[in-house]
Design an enzyme around this catalytic site. Structure first.
Site, PDB file in Angstrom:
ATOM      1  N   LYS A   1       0.831  -1.203   0.000  1.00 32.54           N
ATOM      2  CA  LYS A   1       0.000   0.000   0.000  1.00 32.54           C
ATOM      3  C   LYS A   1       0.865   1.251   0.000  1.00 32.54           C
ATOM      4  O   LYS A   1       0.480   2.284  -0.521  1.00 32.54           O
ATOM      5  CB  LYS A   1      -0.912   0.008   1.225  1.00 32.54           C
ATOM      6  CG  LYS A   1      -1.997  -1.059   1.143  1.00 32.54           C
ATOM      7  CD  LYS A   1      -3.124  -0.800   2.116  1.00 32.54           C
ATOM      8  CE  LYS A   1      -4.237  -1.813   1.862  1.00 32.54           C
ATOM      9  NZ  LYS A   1      -5.437  -1.589   2.639  1.00 32.54           N
ATOM     10  N   ARG A   2       2.010   1.163   0.628  1.00 27.60           N
ATOM     11  CA  ARG A   2       2.875   2.337   0.735  1.00 27.60           C
ATOM     12  C   ARG A   2       3.675   2.611  -0.529  1.00 27.60           C
ATOM     13  O   ARG A   2       4.208   3.685  -0.698  1.00 27.60           O
ATOM     14  CB  ARG A   2       3.829   2.191   1.922  1.00 27.60           C
ATOM     15  CG  ARG A   2       3.175   2.426   3.253  1.00 27.60           C
ATOM     16  CD  ARG A   2       4.112   2.077   4.388  1.00 27.60           C
ATOM     17  NE  ARG A   2       4.543   0.681   4.299  1.00 27.60           N
ATOM     18  CZ  ARG A   2       3.803  -0.344   4.702  1.00 27.60           C
ATOM     19  NH1 ARG A   2       2.608  -0.147   5.198  1.00 27.60           N
ATOM     20  NH2 ARG A   2       4.238  -1.584   4.590  1.00 27.60           N
TER      21      ARG A   2
END
Ligand code: GLU
Length: 509
Positions: free
Chosen positions: A264-265
């Site tokens: 997600k990052r």
């Protein structure tokens, strides 16, 4: 083919925005259901109250709406197997946990967080890791070791407890995965997972199995990160005496360099979105970019995702959702992780952009044109779009490819002037201006044939004239066929641009 027994589900936890890996899992489930005439269900797994994020469920629903992925049953649409949100099914999970207690396949554990914490640190100081497993459970505070009176007493004075699965000792668990084939694991490496928590909620494992059973799920198609949970799930089915669904664990989506899972990052760190839609974190207010807001067509996004891990067995790459549903099979899903390639994603968008109707593209571009303070007639914009769309991946790129149709050059690319503006250019382009002035039908074909004939007669260099001409009209050496450009801007504008350019650039000494 129609087979009403096929039922698959996508079961997200509303803990944040949906990562594109999750969208791909849902897509493959959808395609599998469509291909086989089955049903596709959306179930919200919200039993972990600590991880609940407001807005996440709505985000998930909106993402699928954008993608065109539809459900036959689930939250918002209902169905015969509802409710489809686990928090609304809360009351019944306890019954199933009790069934396992009664059959001796689960037990109460009263160990407090402090007690377990202490054992854990004792172990760590001896460089060992504590696992609540079939060996350790013999020494801990649970209903396997306490006598009935002690258990009743603890329960009566409301001591907090959890319900744990009693993992069989040293048993070979054999599983079958549609992608990986036969998988075996020895139960001695597994722990006694918590099935029911002290807060009165089931854990993911219990709720997931119970719901898949009650909702008559025939195929569990989910991400590879759930493969380690498969032995427990298989044992739970056996413990309840239920028929197991088929399982397929999809390979991971990897970072562009192939080094590890796309997280997600990664998105905004590496300069591309990893979420279908833009997401504003309700706590921090941080905004993560989305494919939709970056200018992706939903069809291109879905097509690109489908091809990350699946292939049709030949060279074809462009598929609509309907075409994918015709062709999709689990057998053609690869075993190894699929690298996400941002350049390839943009390529997909390009393929969809060039197939779009010019009028529609012009409408999408209009706000950007207006933002740039330009008043463009619709017909002109549509024509300009048709001339340059081959050069754009996104609608927003179109402006940079066609701004000169609507704006006279404000400067002339110095490098191009140096290279392409010859000593002869000033006089030749002045002469060209008179040639163009004399043309009565200012169409692309006609101006092209007149100008080329003039160049040939005068024995001027074609390249020398055309580059200098483009420089005056566009301001730099970009753009589509020059005669198409001048047809669109018209005779008067062309002549004025030549005048302005001659004046600005002047004679080369
Ligand atoms: N709730 C799980 C998730 O968030 C579902 C996993 C599964 O499909 O079993 O992905």
């Amino acid at each position: 083919m129609s087979n009403s027994n096929i039922r698959v589900r996508f079961a997200p936890s509303p803990t944040g925005p949906l990562h594109i890996g999750g969208v791909r899992t849902a897509l493959y489930n959808y395609l599998f259901a469509k291909k086989n005439g089955g049903k596709f269900i959306l179930r919200i797994e919200d039993t972990d109250q600590n991880r609940f994020v407001p807005g996440a469920e709505q985000y998930i629903i909106e993402s699928f709406e954008w993608c065109g992925i539809t459900f036959d049953e689930g939250v918002t649409i209902g169905g015969d197997y509802g409710p489809y949100k686990q928090s609304e099914r809360k009351a019944m999970y306890r019954t199933y946990a009790n069934m396992l207690i009664e059959s001796g396949q689960a037990y109460y554990a009263f160990d407090t967080a402090e007690e377990l914490g202490k054992i854990r640190s004792d172990y760590e100081s001896q460089k060992k890791t504590f696992v609540y497993n079939s060996d350790e459970r013999k020494r801990l505070r649970n209903s396997l070791n306490l006598n009935e009176d002690e258990v009743t007493a603890l329960m009566e004075n409301s001591s907090p407890y959890v319900i744990r699965f009693k993992m069989p000792e040293k048993e070979i668990i054999v599983m079958n995965d549609m992608i990986r084939g036969r998988v075996e694991v020895n139960s001695s490496v597994l722990d006694d997972k918590i099935l029911f928590k002290s807060d009165g909620m089931p854990t993911y494992h219990l709720a997931n199995i119970v719901d898949d059973h009650l909702m008559e799920i025939s195929h569990v198609i989910r991400g590879e990160e759930w493969l380690p949970s498969l032995p427990l799930h298989v044992l739970l089915y056996d413990a309840f005496g239920w028929e197991k669904p088929e399982f397929a664990h999809l390979p991971l989506l990897l970072k562009p360099d192939g080094n590890g899972k796309l997280s997600k990052r990664d998105g905004d760190r590496l300069g591309f979105p990893v979420f279908p839609l833009e997401w504003t974190d309700p706590k921090s207010g941080n905004i993560s970019s989305g494919f939709r807001e970056e200018g992706y067509f939903a069809g291109a996004f879905v097509n690109m995702l489908a091809m990350l891990g699946w292939n049709p067995g030949d060279e074809r790459e462009i598929f609509s959702l309907e075409e994918l549903a015709e062709e999709f099979t689990i057998e053609r899903v690869g075993k190894s992780g699929a690298k996400f390639d941002p350049a390839k994603a943009a390529w997909y968008n390009h393929q969809y952009l060039i197939k779009q109707d010019d009028g529609l593209l012009a409408k999408m571009l209009a706000p950007i044109v207006a933002e740039n303070g330009v008043l463009a007639e619709e017909e002109q914009l549509v024509k300009a779009v048709s001339l340059v769309k081959e050069r754009a991946n996104f609608v927003k790129d179109l402006w940079g490819q066609l701004d000169f149709f609507f704006k006279r050059p404000v400067e002339y690319d110095a490098k191009a002037v140096k290279k392409r503006w010859k000593v002869s250019s000033y006089d030749q382009l002045t002469e060209l201006k008179y040639v163009l002035e004399g043309i009565s039908e200012f169409s692309s074909e006609n101006t092209e044939s007149v100008v080329k004939k003039w160049i040939e007669e005068k024995e001027y260099g074609m390249g020398v004239i055309m580059n200098a001409f483009r420089l005056l009209v566009v301001g730099e050496l970009k753009g589509p066929h020059l005669f198409d450009i001048i047809e669109l801007i018209g005779q008067e504008e062309t002549l004025e641009r030549i005048d302005q350019g001659l004046h600005e650039i002047g004679r080369k000494e």
